[in-house]
Write a protein that holds these residues in place. Sequence first.
Motif, short mmCIF file in Angstrom:
data_model
loop_
_atom_site.label_atom_id
_atom_site.label_comp_id
_atom_site.label_asym_id
_atom_site.label_seq_id
_atom_site.Cartn_x
_atom_site.Cartn_y
_atom_site.Cartn_z
N THR A 1 0.84 -1.19 0.00
CA THR A 1 0.00 0.00 0.00
C THR A 1 0.88 1.25 0.00
N GLN A 2 0.28 2.37 -0.36
CA GLN A 2 1.02 3.62 -0.42
C GLN A 2 1.57 4.00 0.96
N GLU A 3 0.80 3.78 2.00
CA GLU A 3 1.24 4.12 3.36
C GLU A 3 2.42 3.26 3.80
N GLU A 4 2.36 1.95 3.53
CA GLU A 4 3.45 1.05 3.90
C GLU A 4 4.73 1.40 3.17
N LEU A 5 4.63 1.63 1.88
CA LEU A 5 5.81 1.95 1.08
C LEU A 5 6.40 3.30 1.47
N THR A 6 5.55 4.29 1.74
CA THR A 6 6.03 5.60 2.16
C THR A 6 6.79 5.51 3.48
N ALA A 7 6.25 4.77 4.43
CA ALA A 7 6.92 4.60 5.73
C ALA A 7 8.26 3.91 5.57
N LYS A 8 8.31 2.87 4.75
CA LYS A 8 9.56 2.12 4.54
C LYS A 8 10.63 3.00 3.89
N ILE A 9 10.25 3.77 2.88
CA ILE A 9 11.21 4.63 2.19
C ILE A 9 11.64 5.79 3.06
N ASN A 10 10.72 6.40 3.81
CA ASN A 10 11.06 7.49 4.72
C ASN A 10 12.04 7.04 5.79
N GLU A 11 11.84 5.84 6.31
CA GLU A 11 12.74 5.31 7.33
C GLU A 11 14.15 5.14 6.77
N ALA A 12 14.26 4.61 5.56
CA ALA A 12 15.57 4.42 4.94
C ALA A 12 16.23 5.75 4.60
N LEU A 13 15.44 6.71 4.10
CA LEU A 13 16.01 8.02 3.76
C LEU A 13 16.48 8.77 4.99
N GLY A 14 15.76 8.63 6.09
CA GLY A 14 16.15 9.31 7.33
C GLY A 14 17.44 8.78 7.91
N GLY A 15 17.71 7.49 7.73
CA GLY A 15 18.91 6.89 8.28
C GLY A 15 20.07 6.86 7.30
N ASN A 16 19.86 7.39 6.07
CA ASN A 16 20.88 7.37 5.02
C ASN A 16 21.45 5.96 4.87
N ALA A 17 20.57 5.00 4.69
CA ALA A 17 20.95 3.59 4.60
C ALA A 17 20.61 3.07 3.22
N VAL A 18 20.16 1.85 3.16
CA VAL A 18 19.66 1.26 1.91
C VAL A 18 18.20 0.93 2.11
N VAL A 19 17.47 0.92 1.02
CA VAL A 19 16.07 0.50 1.05
C VAL A 19 15.94 -0.73 0.16
N GLU A 20 15.21 -1.71 0.65
CA GLU A 20 15.00 -2.95 -0.10
C GLU A 20 13.54 -3.01 -0.51
N LEU A 21 13.31 -3.09 -1.82
CA LEU A 21 11.97 -3.15 -2.37
C LEU A 21 11.82 -4.42 -3.18
N ALA A 22 10.61 -4.97 -3.18
CA ALA A 22 10.30 -6.15 -3.99
C ALA A 22 9.19 -5.78 -4.94
N ASP A 23 9.32 -6.22 -6.20
CA ASP A 23 8.26 -5.92 -7.16
C ASP A 23 7.22 -7.03 -7.16
N ASP A 24 6.18 -6.85 -7.96
CA ASP A 24 5.08 -7.80 -7.98
C ASP A 24 5.43 -9.12 -8.68
N LYS A 25 6.62 -9.22 -9.27
CA LYS A 25 7.06 -10.47 -9.91
C LYS A 25 8.09 -11.22 -9.07
N GLY A 26 8.41 -10.70 -7.89
CA GLY A 26 9.33 -11.38 -6.99
C GLY A 26 10.77 -10.90 -7.04
#
Length: 74
Positions: A21-46
């Motif tokens: 969902t938009q809320e889940e993805l926004t929270a995940k990306i904001n957390e990674a951007l705030g910590g200057n780390a890496v963000v791990e995303l998975a697409d709908d094909k795995g």
Amino acid sequence: MDIRIGFADTARELVVRSNGTQEELTAKINEALGGNAVVELADDKGKKYIIRTDRIVYVEIGPSKPHAVGFAGV
């Protein structure tokens, strides 16, 4: 959801189509951007994407639009 990520010093952007969902993805990306780390995303094909956040310029999160096929006018 479509996630478009723009990077510094490049005209290309990364587009990931995810099932979250938009809320889940926004929270995940904001957390990674705030910590200057890496963000791990998975697409709908795995596929998984691991992205360093220090070069991210913008992130756009929105619903996927179906592509029109054919020549019929709307």
